[in-house]
Design a protein around this motif. Structure first.
Motif, PDB file in Angstrom:
ATOM      1  N   VAL A 103      19.828  38.514 -10.828  1.00 19.88           N
ATOM      2  CA  VAL A 103      21.453  37.609 -11.275  1.00 19.88           C
ATOM      3  C   VAL A 103      20.228  36.413 -12.174  1.00 19.88           C
ATOM      4  O   VAL A 103      20.860  36.174 -12.943  1.00 19.88           O
ATOM      5  N   LEU A 104      19.274  36.364 -11.581  1.00 19.98           N
ATOM      6  CA  LEU A 104      19.086  34.718 -11.867  1.00 19.98           C
ATOM      7  C   LEU A 104      17.593  35.047 -13.113  1.00 19.98           C
ATOM      8  O   LEU A 104      16.383  35.795 -12.074  1.00 19.98           O
ATOM      9  N   ASN A 105      17.276  34.151 -13.526  1.00 16.53           N
ATOM     10  CA  ASN A 105      16.266  34.151 -14.624  1.00 16.53           C
ATOM     11  C   ASN A 105      15.040  33.288 -13.912  1.00 16.53           C
ATOM     12  O   ASN A 105      15.319  32.492 -13.312  1.00 16.53           O
ATOM     13  N   ASN A 106      13.866  34.152 -13.892  1.00 11.13           N
ATOM     14  CA  ASN A 106      12.387  33.503 -12.974  1.00 11.13           C
ATOM     15  C   ASN A 106      11.986  31.942 -13.758  1.00 11.13           C
ATOM     16  O   ASN A 106      12.289  31.151 -12.593  1.00 11.13           O
ATOM     17  N   ASN A 107      12.162  31.920 -14.532  1.00 11.52           N
ATOM     18  CA  ASN A 107      11.369  30.495 -15.520  1.00 11.52           C
ATOM     19  C   ASN A 107      12.671  30.140 -14.993  1.00 11.52           C
ATOM     20  O   ASN A 107      12.088  28.626 -15.425  1.00 11.52           O
ATOM     21  N   LEU A 108      13.841  30.016 -15.169  1.00 10.72           N
ATOM     22  CA  LEU A 108      15.249  28.776 -15.186  1.00 10.72           C
ATOM     23  C   LEU A 108      14.959  28.205 -13.951  1.00 10.72           C
ATOM     24  O   LEU A 108      14.848  27.317 -13.590  1.00 10.72           O
TER      25      LEU A 108
ATOM     26  N   ASN B 294      -0.955  42.601  -2.545  1.00 11.56           N
ATOM     27  CA  ASN B 294      -0.226  41.080  -3.483  1.00 11.56           C
ATOM     28  C   ASN B 294      -1.031  39.714  -2.695  1.00 11.56           C
ATOM     29  O   ASN B 294      -1.336  38.719  -3.270  1.00 11.56           O
ATOM     30  N   LEU B 295      -1.305  39.332  -1.390  1.00 14.85           N
ATOM     31  CA  LEU B 295      -1.769  38.242  -1.244  1.00 14.85           C
ATOM     32  C   LEU B 295      -2.823  37.583  -2.118  1.00 14.85           C
ATOM     33  O   LEU B 295      -3.219  36.509  -1.920  1.00 14.85           O
ATOM     34  N   THR B 296      -4.037  38.925  -1.995  1.00 12.96           N
ATOM     35  CA  THR B 296      -5.505  39.004  -2.660  1.00 12.96           C
ATOM     36  C   THR B 296      -5.065  37.919  -4.238  1.00 12.96           C
ATOM     37  O   THR B 296      -5.917  37.335  -4.284  1.00 12.96           O
ATOM     38  N   THR B 297      -3.964  38.410  -5.381  1.00 16.69           N
ATOM     39  CA  THR B 297      -4.028  37.566  -5.858  1.00 16.69           C
ATOM     40  C   THR B 297      -3.165  36.292  -6.015  1.00 16.69           C
ATOM     41  O   THR B 297      -3.795  35.170  -6.305  1.00 16.69           O
ATOM     42  N   ALA B 298      -2.280  35.868  -5.235  1.00 17.86           N
ATOM     43  CA  ALA B 298      -1.647  34.820  -4.611  1.00 17.86           C
ATOM     44  C   ALA B 298      -2.935  34.039  -4.378  1.00 17.86           C
ATOM     45  O   ALA B 298      -2.986  32.647  -4.154  1.00 17.86           O
TER      46      ALA B 298
ATOM     47  N   THR C 121       9.048  33.541  -6.746  1.00 20.91           N
ATOM     48  CA  THR C 121       9.038  34.138  -8.166  1.00 20.91           C
ATOM     49  C   THR C 121       8.598  36.243  -8.134  1.00 20.91           C
ATOM     50  O   THR C 121       9.694  36.783  -8.438  1.00 20.91           O
ATOM     51  N   SER C 122       7.896  36.678  -6.862  1.00 21.90           N
ATOM     52  CA  SER C 122       8.567  38.040  -6.857  1.00 21.90           C
ATOM     53  C   SER C 122       9.328  38.135  -6.267  1.00 21.90           C
ATOM     54  O   SER C 122       9.806  39.529  -6.197  1.00 21.90           O
ATOM     55  N   ALA C 123       9.781  37.371  -5.521  1.00 21.74           N
ATOM     56  CA  ALA C 123      11.276  38.644  -4.423  1.00 21.74           C
ATOM     57  C   ALA C 123      12.603  37.941  -5.577  1.00 21.74           C
ATOM     58  O   ALA C 123      13.204  38.573  -5.743  1.00 21.74           O
ATOM     59  N   LEU C 124      12.287  36.833  -6.435  1.00 22.37           N
ATOM     60  CA  LEU C 124      13.012  36.101  -8.007  1.00 22.37           C
ATOM     61  C   LEU C 124      12.604  37.805  -8.438  1.00 22.37           C
ATOM     62  O   LEU C 124      14.262  38.578  -9.995  1.00 22.37           O
ATOM     63  N   GLY C 125      11.441  38.956  -8.913  1.00 24.90           N
ATOM     64  CA  GLY C 125      11.366  40.401  -9.991  1.00 24.90           C
ATOM     65  C   GLY C 125      12.299  40.621  -9.230  1.00 24.90           C
ATOM     66  O   GLY C 125      12.007  41.656  -9.753  1.00 24.90           O
ATOM     67  N   GLY C 126      12.746  40.879  -7.917  1.00 24.69           N
ATOM     68  CA  GLY C 126      13.626  42.236  -8.028  1.00 24.69           C
ATOM     69  C   GLY C 126      15.303  42.080  -7.948  1.00 24.69           C
ATOM     70  O   GLY C 126      15.632  42.876  -7.511  1.00 24.69           O
TER      71      GLY C 126
ATOM     72  N   ALA D 198       3.697  29.668  -2.238  1.00 19.05           N
ATOM     73  CA  ALA D 198       5.688  29.523  -1.512  1.00 19.05           C
ATOM     74  C   ALA D 198       6.161  29.659  -3.208  1.00 19.05           C
ATOM     75  O   ALA D 198       7.299  30.412  -3.109  1.00 19.05           O
ATOM     76  N   LEU D 199       5.401  29.649  -4.407  1.00 17.83           N
ATOM     77  CA  LEU D 199       6.448  29.518  -5.379  1.00 17.83           C
ATOM     78  C   LEU D 199       5.983  31.096  -5.855  1.00 17.83           C
ATOM     79  O   LEU D 199       6.529  31.852  -6.318  1.00 17.83           O
TER      80      LEU D 199
END
Lengths: 242, 343
Positions: free
Chosen positions: B290-295, B33-37, B282-287, B277-278
């Motif tokens: 409740v909240l939409n990622n883009n929002l 995952n880090l490689t992508t980041a 986004t990975s954390a929000l993907g799990g 950071a972002l």
């Protein structure tokens, strides 16, 4: 390069700059000799600033020629004019607000010299213009008059053989204006100058040949005393026969 | 020069420590995952250079990133090895940017239109490559695969096409690429070339009146930025394992801008940090649902533009400088402006 006094360094032939129907500059034939100090005066809208912009490449003339030291510069870009060794100061101060005074001047010196020479030249220019106290201040934080001086410093640091100044004393205090006059006299020892100005007091202090613009044309060209005494010039400036 | 580069070198050193420590501490999944980041951070770095220092708001920096990834993948499939493929990807992307930039800068296209043009180029790539599904769309041996994309051959040892790198080793390569690009850009912005670019950002007319050919400098920094974005693209398709046309979509184009705004223009470490950071946000929000990622991303952008307009890194630097000034230490030799730029 050996240049003799008396050589023509700037020449315009039949220079016209029209904006739609407005003839801002109309059929101007102008000559400047080496080491000459020439003032361009005229009321607002006389075309002196437009003429200045045609010389510096900021505007491309509608017709006619601009020749600087024998080179055809009519449709040149500003950087090409500057690259001939011409120092230019615009009416509104154009400086690098986000950089320090020192770096502003370094960028000018570095255009012509290697790093170490540029640095010593920067130090010398700062000394000469008495900018030492504010050398590490961001130019954006300075007062208007000081910004003008930083811009003059950039012009001087490039060691130009021809200097074009558009209203160098605008917004300066008396003291600053007086020092600007001194600086112009000093620059004139080694280079030719064209100074656009409409502050009569300032022109009198420099007091050399003056070219009077009116409605886009050169009305007359003489010493300041002669122009002051001339009824046509008075009419242009005051709007009535005196 | 060394004095101005000191902060850059300190961060680079921290990066090297992280590079060797991370695989011992973190799990393989996190490393991949880090490689992508990291790849995205290289993209952010490239925009930090051309926007933050060159003043060129390129809305389509992701085009060069995606192009780099596609060129790498297609060349690697055809050549059967990654060494030349990486070089071709970087050079071809730079050449493409140089050609595009030539028309933009020598045509004196203004800033707003530059943004529009670069974004349009990105979206053209998106639409074009999406329509390339089917066996007739292939370059050499590589099928373009439409919206499914192409699977990217992993990096191999230089000049040895049979020894592929493991994901963990790809992480090392990506991290090394990020650190090298970071130090290179940190050096570049302190050279004469870099300083002139900064001066153009500050006042284009003045740079021109000093005798610098503004068009050439802008073209130069734009091309270099595209090359760095291509390096990021190569690392990205290695981290993910494939490249799809989605890389060129509007979301990614906007995201790149957000990283730089949040991190701070005029710094390099800021946008890199903001990307990490972002990315993890986004990975954390993907799990969760409740909240939409883009929002959330949108709210972050608005908050930053309104409350921290300079971005995190410049705000922190200002704060530290102000605190230092308050102390009665007689350290008159504060290096402002130039030194801050190097961070």
């Amino acid at each position: 390069m050996t240049r003799q006094r008396g050589e023509v360094v700037v020449e315009t032939r039949d220079l016209c700059m029209h904006f739609g129907g407005v003839r801002a500059v109309d059929q101007v034939d102008f000559t400047l000799f080496d080491r000459e100090l020439r003032c361009l005066i005229g009321p607002n809208g006389a075309g002196k600033s437009t003429f200045f912009k045609c010389l510096t490449g900021q505007l491309t003339p509608t017709s006619g020629d601009v020749i600087i030291r024998g080179q055809e510069m009519t449709a040149a870009e500003p950087f090409e004019v500057a690259s001939l060794g011409v120092g230019i100061k615009t009416q509104v101060p154009n400086v690098f607000d986000g950089l320090t005074v020192e770096e502003n001047i370094w960028l000018s010196a570095r255009r012509w010299h290697g790093d170490s020479r540029a640095r010593s030249l920067t130090a010398a220019t700062i000394e000469r213009l008495r900018l030492g106290d504010i050398r590490r201040t961001l130019v954006g934080q300075l007062a208007h008059g000081q910004r003008q001086w930083v811009e003059l410093g950039m012009v001087v640091a490039a060691e130009p053989w021809l200097v074009l100044l558009d209203e160098p004393a605008a917004g300066m205090t008396h003291e600053e204006t007086y020092r600007t006059v001194e600086l112009i006299e000093e620059i004139n020892k080694t280079s030719a100058l064209i100074v656009v100005e409409h502050d009569m007091q300032f022109i009198r202090m420099i007091s050399r040949t003056v070219t009077l613009f009116h409605e886009g044309r050169i009305l007359m060209q003489d010493t300041m005393e002669a122009i002051s005494a001339d009824p046509r010039a008075r009419e242009v400036y005051l709007g009535h026969r005196a | 020069m060394l004095r101005q580069m000191r902060p850059t070198l300190v961060y680079a050193l921290l990066g090297i420590v992280f590079m060797f420590a991370a695989p011992h501490v973190l799990q393989l999944f996190t490393i991949i995952n880090l490689t992508t980041a990291i790849a995205l951070a290289i993209l952010a770095l490239s925009l930090a250079l051309i926007w933050g220092y060159g003043g060129i708001l390129c809305f389509g920096q992701v085009a060069f990133f995606g192009l780099g990834a596609y060129v790498y993948t297609i060349s690697a499939i055809n050549i059967g090895g990654s060494t030349w493929a990486i070089l071709i990807a970087v050079l071809l992307t730079s050449a493409f940017a140089a050609a595009l930039g030539y028309f933009i800068f020598f045509g004196r296209v203004s800033d707003v239109y530059l943004g529009v043009i670069t974004l349009t180029v990105t979206l053209i790539f998106f639409s074009l490559i999406r329509r390339t599904s089917g066996p007739e769309y292939k370059i050499g041996k590589a099928l373009l695969g439409g919206f499914n994309g192409v699977s990217s051959p992993p990096i191999n040892l230089p000049w040895d096409a049979r020894t592929f790198l493991f994901p963990e080793q790809v992480f090392y390569v990506a991290m090394a690429a990020l650190i090298l690009c970071y130090v290179f850009v940190g050096w570049l912005v302190n050279t004469k070339f870099g300083r002139v670019c900064v001066s153009i950002r500050e006042n284009e007319l003045r740079s021109e009146l000093l005798g610098y050919d503004v068009r050439l400098y802008k073209l130069g920094i734009f091309t270099i930025g595209a090359g760095i974005a291509a390096v990021g693209g190569v690392m990205f398709c290695n981290g993910v394992g494939r490249i799809t046309p989605d890389v060129f979509n509007l979301y990614n184009a906007a995201l790149t801008i957000i990283w730089v705004i949040v991190g701070g223009r005029g710094t390099l470490i800021g946008p890199i940090g903001a990307t990490f950071a972002l990315f993890y946000l986004t990975s954390a929000l993907g799990g969760q649902s409740v909240l939409n990622n883009n929002l959330v991303l949108g709210v972050i952008l608005i908050v930053f533009v309104l409350l921290v307009p300079k971005g995190v890194a410049p705000t922190v630097i200002d704060w530290v400088n102000r605190r230092r000034r308050k102390r009665p230490v007689r350290s008159r030799r504060r290096r402002r402006g130039r030194a801050e730029d190097a961070r």
